[in-house]
Design a protein around this motif. Structure first.
Motif, short mmCIF file in Angstrom:
data_model
loop_
_atom_site.label_atom_id
_atom_site.label_comp_id
_atom_site.label_asym_id
_atom_site.label_seq_id
_atom_site.Cartn_x
_atom_site.Cartn_y
_atom_site.Cartn_z
N ARG A 101 0.69 -1.41 0.03
CA ARG A 101 0.01 0.08 -0.12
C ARG A 101 0.93 1.27 -0.08
O ARG A 101 0.43 2.39 -0.67
CB ARG A 101 -1.01 -0.14 1.20
CG ARG A 101 -1.77 1.26 1.33
CD ARG A 101 -2.59 1.12 2.51
NE ARG A 101 -3.68 2.32 2.59
CZ ARG A 101 -3.21 3.33 3.17
NH1 ARG A 101 -2.28 3.51 3.81
NH2 ARG A 101 -4.10 4.49 3.00
N SER A 102 2.10 1.19 0.86
CA SER A 102 2.89 2.33 0.85
C SER A 102 3.47 2.56 -0.56
O SER A 102 3.65 3.85 -1.18
CB SER A 102 3.99 2.17 1.89
OG SER A 102 4.88 1.00 1.59
N THR A 103 3.83 1.75 -1.36
CA THR A 103 4.45 1.78 -2.60
C THR A 103 3.29 2.36 -3.45
O THR A 103 3.60 3.32 -4.18
CB THR A 103 4.84 0.44 -3.09
OG1 THR A 103 5.81 -0.21 -2.25
CG2 THR A 103 5.39 0.59 -4.45
N PHE A 104 2.14 1.81 -3.64
CA PHE A 104 1.20 2.56 -4.42
C PHE A 104 0.80 3.93 -4.09
O PHE A 104 0.82 4.82 -4.91
CB PHE A 104 -0.16 1.69 -4.29
CG PHE A 104 -1.21 2.20 -5.03
CD1 PHE A 104 -1.43 1.76 -6.48
CD2 PHE A 104 -2.34 2.83 -4.33
CE1 PHE A 104 -2.26 2.28 -7.24
CE2 PHE A 104 -3.17 3.39 -5.34
CZ PHE A 104 -3.13 2.97 -6.93
N LEU A 105 0.78 4.16 -2.96
CA LEU A 105 0.62 5.54 -2.38
C LEU A 105 1.65 6.62 -2.81
O LEU A 105 1.53 7.65 -3.48
CB LEU A 105 0.71 5.86 -0.91
CG LEU A 105 -0.81 5.58 -0.44
CD1 LEU A 105 -0.66 5.30 1.35
CD2 LEU A 105 -2.09 5.93 -0.71
N HIS A 106 3.05 6.05 -2.87
CA HIS A 106 4.23 6.92 -3.27
C HIS A 106 4.34 7.03 -4.75
O HIS A 106 4.98 7.82 -5.18
CB HIS A 106 5.35 6.40 -2.49
CG HIS A 106 5.76 6.76 -1.06
ND1 HIS A 106 5.86 8.18 -0.81
CD2 HIS A 106 5.70 6.09 0.07
CE1 HIS A 106 5.96 8.26 0.46
NE2 HIS A 106 5.90 6.81 1.14
N LEU A 107 3.76 6.16 -5.57
CA LEU A 107 3.61 6.36 -6.92
C LEU A 107 2.70 7.67 -7.34
O LEU A 107 3.21 8.32 -8.38
CB LEU A 107 2.80 5.20 -7.74
CG LEU A 107 3.64 4.00 -7.84
CD1 LEU A 107 2.96 2.85 -8.14
CD2 LEU A 107 4.99 3.84 -8.85
N ARG A 108 1.91 8.01 -6.34
CA ARG A 108 1.16 9.14 -6.38
C ARG A 108 0.58 9.33 -8.08
O ARG A 108 0.73 10.42 -8.59
CB ARG A 108 1.91 10.40 -6.16
CG ARG A 108 2.35 10.71 -4.93
CD ARG A 108 3.19 11.83 -4.61
NE ARG A 108 4.47 11.62 -4.66
CZ ARG A 108 5.63 12.40 -4.69
NH1 ARG A 108 5.32 13.63 -4.28
NH2 ARG A 108 6.66 12.00 -4.72
N ILE A 109 -0.07 8.32 -8.21
CA ILE A 109 -0.62 8.28 -9.77
C ILE A 109 -1.56 9.61 -10.00
O ILE A 109 -1.51 10.02 -10.85
CB ILE A 109 -1.35 6.99 -9.88
CG1 ILE A 109 -0.32 5.83 -10.21
CG2 ILE A 109 -2.10 7.08 -11.51
CD1 ILE A 109 -0.72 4.70 -10.50
#
Length: 299
Positions: free
Chosen positions: A4-12
């Motif tokens: 989840r943290s990785t997805f958030l930091h992608l900031r799509i």
């Protein structure tokens, strides 16, 4: 499995703020093709820009608010590898169009890494980082999108109408970029990043942005008068009026209390600006392509 943290930091979703550059290039595109439009859009906004966001987040390891995330979670090693994987996916999409577009995607990726990586870290140099971020997110991205949308060689974009438009895209970014740093002075100071906003100070950042944005607006008026019709320039000013009003209101509050130069107001300015510009460039695309006139005439 992506954390989840990785997805958030992608900031799509944050790519929405760079969408005006793509739409501006689309509005000037003479060779419209739905497949190429989709490929360029996904290469830039789903993969390239999120890869840059993730790579930047991995090396910054911010503990306070960053663009698009009010409370950033701790980063993991997975974020680093996902950022590289997204870069690769952007390149694969780029090769579906041509080598020139793919090469520009690769160059953008390298520069974004130099911006954040501790071995180079362009971010810590106030004027250099301001210029490079504004140029690559603006002019270079505009030309990159234009080359991809038209399946052109870069040489095909080397004319005054396109170069001028690309520089206007950078002018907007050069004006707005320091505002994205205005609430991060403490975090930047901890990392030793002497950003332009830190150099200018909070009130100085507002003044600088106001001056550059005014010059950019004058540039758009000149551009539309030279290549289209001055009415487009007036339309640009009308569409951007909410941005100016919010900017003035926010500056007035900051003059009274500098703590108002915070994440919430910055995101509001970014959001209002992105919405207004996206709507304007969609309008410009519909007008310049003849689609809007055809709809209004009942075809």
């Amino acid at each position: 499995m992506i954390l989840r943290s990785t997805f958030l930091h992608l900031r799509i979703p944050f790519s929405f703020f760079l969408l005006p550059v793509f739409l501006f290039a689309l509005a000037l595109t003479p060779n419209l093709d739905p497949e190429r439009i989709a490929i360029v859009f996904f290469a830039l906004h789903l993969f390239l820009y999120p890869a840059s966001n993730a790579y930047n987040s991995y090396f910054d390891k911010d503990e306070k608010s960053i663009g698009g995330i009010k409370n950033p979670p701790p980063v993991s090693r997975q974020l680093y590898w996902i950022s590289l994987a997204f870069d690769l996916l952007a390149l694969l999409l780029g090769f579906m169009i041509n080598l020139h577009f793919a090469s520009m995607l690769f160059i953008y990726g390298l520069v974004s890494k130099a911006y954040s990586h501790p071995a180079v870290r362009i971010k810590k140099y106030p004027f250099l980082s301001w210029f490079i971020a504004g140029y690559f997110q603006g002019s270079f991205s505009f030309l990159m999108a234009y080359v991809g949308l038209n399946d052109f060689h870069l040489d095909n974009a080397m004319n005054s109408k396109i170069i001028f438009a690309s520089l206007l895209a950078s002018a907007i970014l050069w004006g707005s970029y320091p505002m994205t740093q205005i609430y991060q002075h403490e975090e930047d100071a901890k990392r030793g990043d002497f950003t332009l906003s830190r150099l200018l100070g909070i009130k100085g950042t507002f003044i600088f942005t106001g001056i550059v944005f005014s010059l950019a607006t004058a540039g758009f008026l000149f551009y539309f008068n030279a290549y289209y019709h001055i009415q487009y320039g007036y339309d640009f000013m009308i569409f951007l009026a909410p941005v100016v009003l919010f900017f003035v209101y926010w500056f007035w509050r900051v003059i009274k209390d500098e703590t108002m130069a915070d994440y919430r107001h910055t995101m509001w300015l970014n959001t209002i600006s992105a919405i207004c510009m996206n709507v304007f460039f969609i309008y410009l695309f519909l007008k310049s392509s003849g689609v809007l006139d055809a709809v209004l005439e009942g075809y």
